[in-house]
Design a protein around this motif. Sequence first.
Motif, PDB file in Angstrom:
ATOM      1  N   ALA A 157      -0.905  10.795  -6.019  1.00 11.04           N
ATOM      2  CA  ALA A 157       0.382  10.474  -5.408  1.00 11.04           C
ATOM      3  C   ALA A 157       0.157  10.203  -3.934  1.00 11.04           C
ATOM      4  CB  ALA A 157       1.377  11.612  -5.600  1.00 11.04           C
ATOM      5  N   PRO A 158      -0.493   9.088  -3.599  1.00  9.67           N
ATOM      6  CA  PRO A 158      -0.828   8.844  -2.190  1.00  9.67           C
ATOM      7  C   PRO A 158       0.394   8.691  -1.296  1.00  9.67           C
ATOM      8  CG  PRO A 158      -1.299   6.918  -3.503  1.00  9.67           C
ATOM      9  CD  PRO A 158      -0.990   8.012  -4.462  1.00  9.67           C
ATOM     10  N   ASP A 159       1.490   8.186  -1.851  1.00 10.30           N
ATOM     11  CA  ASP A 159       2.710   8.040  -1.034  1.00 10.30           C
ATOM     12  C   ASP A 159       3.170   9.391  -0.511  1.00 10.30           C
ATOM     13  OD1 ASP A 159       4.072   5.121  -1.531  1.00 10.30           O
ATOM     14  OD2 ASP A 159       2.811   5.749  -3.185  1.00 10.30           O
ATOM     15  N   VAL A 160       3.274  10.350  -1.457  1.00  7.71           N
ATOM     16  CA  VAL A 160       3.736  11.684  -1.067  1.00  7.71           C
ATOM     17  C   VAL A 160       2.724  12.334  -0.135  1.00  7.71           C
ATOM     18  CG1 VAL A 160       4.702  13.788  -1.977  1.00  7.71           C
ATOM     19  CG2 VAL A 160       4.687  11.774  -3.374  1.00  7.71           C
ATOM     20  N   ALA A 161       1.429  12.074  -0.388  1.00  6.19           N
ATOM     21  CA  ALA A 161       0.392  12.679   0.455  1.00  6.19           C
ATOM     22  C   ALA A 161       0.511  12.207   1.897  1.00  6.19           C
ATOM     23  CB  ALA A 161      -0.991  12.341  -0.099  1.00  6.19           C
ATOM     24  N   ILE A 162       0.736  10.898   2.074  1.00  3.20           N
ATOM     25  CA  ILE A 162       0.869  10.374   3.435  1.00  3.20           C
ATOM     26  C   ILE A 162       2.087  10.974   4.120  1.00  3.20           C
ATOM     27  CG2 ILE A 162       1.415   8.288   4.727  1.00  3.20           C
ATOM     28  CD1 ILE A 162      -0.356   6.766   2.865  1.00  3.20           C
ATOM     29  N   ILE A 173       4.559  14.260   8.184  1.00  5.53           N
ATOM     30  CA  ILE A 173       5.730  15.062   8.537  1.00  5.53           C
ATOM     31  C   ILE A 173       5.401  16.546   8.493  1.00  5.53           C
ATOM     32  CG2 ILE A 173       8.060  15.666   7.846  1.00  5.53           C
ATOM     33  CD1 ILE A 173       8.399  12.787   6.950  1.00  5.53           C
ATOM     34  N   GLY A 174       4.798  17.002   7.379  1.00 15.77           N
ATOM     35  CA  GLY A 174       4.562  18.434   7.227  1.00 15.77           C
ATOM     36  C   GLY A 174       3.504  18.960   8.167  1.00 15.77           C
ATOM     37  N   ALA A 175       2.343  18.291   8.171  1.00 11.10           N
ATOM     38  CA  ALA A 175       1.238  18.815   8.978  1.00 11.10           C
ATOM     39  C   ALA A 175       1.337  18.382  10.426  1.00 11.10           C
ATOM     40  CB  ALA A 175      -0.087  18.360   8.382  1.00 11.10           C
ATOM     41  N   GLY A 176       1.907  17.204  10.675  1.00  8.65           N
ATOM     42  CA  GLY A 176       1.934  16.711  12.048  1.00  8.65           C
ATOM     43  C   GLY A 176       3.177  17.115  12.813  1.00  8.65           C
ATOM     44  N   VAL A 194      -1.794  20.864   0.926  1.00  4.58           N
ATOM     45  CA  VAL A 194      -0.919  20.340  -0.129  1.00  4.58           C
ATOM     46  C   VAL A 194      -0.970  18.823  -0.160  1.00  4.58           C
ATOM     47  CG1 VAL A 194       1.498  20.098  -0.736  1.00  4.58           C
ATOM     48  CG2 VAL A 194       0.600  22.316  -0.274  1.00  4.58           C
ATOM     49  N   SER A 195      -1.081  18.209   1.041  1.00  6.57           N
ATOM     50  CA  SER A 195      -1.166  16.745   1.035  1.00  6.57           C
ATOM     51  C   SER A 195      -2.473  16.289   0.395  1.00  6.57           C
ATOM     52  CB  SER A 195      -1.014  16.203   2.445  1.00  6.57           C
ATOM     53  OG  SER A 195      -2.244  16.171   3.097  1.00  6.57           O
ATOM     54  N   GLY A 196      -3.561  17.066   0.604  1.00  5.53           N
ATOM     55  CA  GLY A 196      -4.807  16.748  -0.096  1.00  5.53           C
ATOM     56  C   GLY A 196      -4.652  16.862  -1.596  1.00  5.53           C
ATOM     57  N   LEU A 197      -3.917  17.895  -2.029  1.00  2.69           N
ATOM     58  CA  LEU A 197      -3.700  18.064  -3.469  1.00  2.69           C
ATOM     59  C   LEU A 197      -2.889  16.910  -4.043  1.00  2.69           C
ATOM     60  CD1 LEU A 197      -2.968  21.854  -3.904  1.00  2.69           C
ATOM     61  CD2 LEU A 197      -4.978  20.578  -4.556  1.00  2.69           C
ATOM     62  N   THR A 205       0.843  -1.188   0.000  1.00  3.62           N
ATOM     63  CA  THR A 205       0.000   0.000   0.000  1.00  3.62           C
ATOM     64  C   THR A 205       0.881   1.242   0.000  1.00  3.62           C
ATOM     65  OG1 THR A 205      -0.058  -0.200   2.388  1.00  3.62           O
ATOM     66  CG2 THR A 205      -1.944  -1.048   1.198  1.00  3.62           C
ATOM     67  N   PRO A 206       0.293   2.405  -0.324  1.00  2.00           N
ATOM     68  CA  PRO A 206       1.077   3.635  -0.251  1.00  2.00           C
ATOM     69  C   PRO A 206       1.622   3.841   1.144  1.00  2.00           C
ATOM     70  CG  PRO A 206      -0.978   4.044  -1.357  1.00  2.00           C
ATOM     71  CD  PRO A 206      -1.016   2.642  -0.904  1.00  2.00           C
ATOM     72  N   GLY A 207       2.768   4.468   1.205  1.00  2.00           N
ATOM     73  CA  GLY A 207       3.416   4.668   2.498  1.00  2.00           C
ATOM     74  C   GLY A 207       4.731   3.940   2.506  1.00  2.00           C
ATOM     75  N   GLY A 208       5.353   3.889   3.653  1.00  2.00           N
ATOM     76  CA  GLY A 208       6.633   3.224   3.733  1.00  2.00           C
ATOM     77  C   GLY A 208       7.336   3.595   5.008  1.00  2.00           C
ATOM     78  N   GLY A 209       8.644   3.457   5.002  1.00  2.00           N
ATOM     79  CA  GLY A 209       9.410   3.653   6.214  1.00  2.00           C
ATOM     80  C   GLY A 209       9.340   5.060   6.763  1.00  2.00           C
ATOM     81  N   PHE A 210       9.444   6.056   5.893  1.00  2.00           N
ATOM     82  CA  PHE A 210       9.505   7.433   6.384  1.00  2.00           C
ATOM     83  C   PHE A 210       8.187   7.890   6.984  1.00  2.00           C
ATOM     84  CE2 PHE A 210      13.034   7.112   3.481  1.00  2.00           C
ATOM     85  CZ  PHE A 210      14.040   7.693   4.215  1.00  2.00           C
ATOM     86  N   PRO A 211       7.057   7.760   6.288  1.00  2.00           N
ATOM     87  CA  PRO A 211       5.789   8.152   6.928  1.00  2.00           C
ATOM     88  C   PRO A 211       5.485   7.329   8.169  1.00  2.00           C
ATOM     89  CG  PRO A 211       5.460   7.736   4.608  1.00  2.00           C
ATOM     90  CD  PRO A 211       6.833   7.318   4.912  1.00  2.00           C
ATOM     91  N   GLY A 212       5.786   6.041   8.124  1.00  2.00           N
ATOM     92  CA  GLY A 212       5.512   5.198   9.288  1.00  2.00           C
ATOM     93  C   GLY A 212       6.290   5.668  10.506  1.00  2.00           C
ATOM     94  N   GLY A 213       7.580   5.968  10.297  1.00  2.00           N
ATOM     95  CA  GLY A 213       8.397   6.464  11.399  1.00  2.00           C
ATOM     96  C   GLY A 213       7.881   7.789  11.921  1.00  2.00           C
TER      97      GLY A 213
END
Lengths: 277, 84
Positions: free
Chosen positions: B49-54, B59-62, B40-43, A170-178
Amino acid sequence: MRNDTPILVKKITALSLITILMVGFFWAFTEMPKGSSVNVNNRVSRLYILKNVKAATKSLNSGNFFAKGMKPLRSDVPYSPITFGKSANLEDGAANVVTSIVVDYRGFDTLGEVTVLFLAATGVAMLFFGKRKKNIIKAQASLIMSVGTRIAYAVILLFGIYIFVHGHLTPGGGFPGGAVIASGVLGLFLGNDHYESNHLGLKLFESLSGMAFVIIGLTGLFSVNSFLANFLPTGVIGDLYSAGFIALIYIAIGMKVGAELSAVVDSMIVDTEEEWS
Amino acid sequence: MIIYIAALVVAVVITTALIAVFSKKLLSSIIAMGLVSLGVSGLFFFLQAPDVAITEAAIGAGLSTAIFVIALKKVKKGESEDEE
């Protein structure tokens, strides 16, 4: 080295250390096993990249998969569509194309990225080094806050782990998870006035998982003749146990980033006693 | 339909970015920056690009908003100690 050793001795020691490191660096290059020559046409195939795109399937069904002027990258291999849960032993079994590029094909860049984050976290820790006092958040947290953050911490931790364990699906990975895990730790700090993290444990965790990344890369170097090469079977696409070493690397990255960012939050939120000179 | 939602998000991002630049109080600038990251994450999500959004949301918003707030608190504390 003691404080009263002359500067010249220190400089000579540093210089010789650097020389030894440089010599070792170049020596490693000459002694490195020669990588298997990779034919780019045999690797990232356009078919693989397009496997999730609806348009590709549609044009495949209509009989003209390749637009005018496009040629198949591998004319010797007939095209076979890739389906979830069925296709096995692909070149890179990650269902998430972004992950397959970030961790597999461009794994070396990710190693550099992790190193940059490590340096940043070390810099923050250096900046706030000193005798520790308690949280700078002076207001006593309410009961709802202190209980709620503890309950939420478990859920947030689980979600962060889910994000990086499923990085290849699924989308995501090490960096967001951390980062998600670190935000859970931040919640603990906000909810509890006297919360103290285990600094030694965080540092140990971070270093060990960083070393695990490099060790996995070296295993690839010695078994498949290329640094950070996939040395495990890729399995059936879409399964949890698939995509070879991608899951291992993402677990290492997730633990490393989580520990690192938690240490950053920790060193920033805890008040330190020191002279700003 | 989705284009209107995206346009709304773009409007929110631009407005909060302007607030972040022109606000007199640093705290509201930081909060506005967090909102920019959220939009921006919504955009990114709309642009598939769900990876970049997550990553941006986590990181950015939290985290970075919280770290900026903590840093602001530390800086203010240092200032007040100097005045004493």
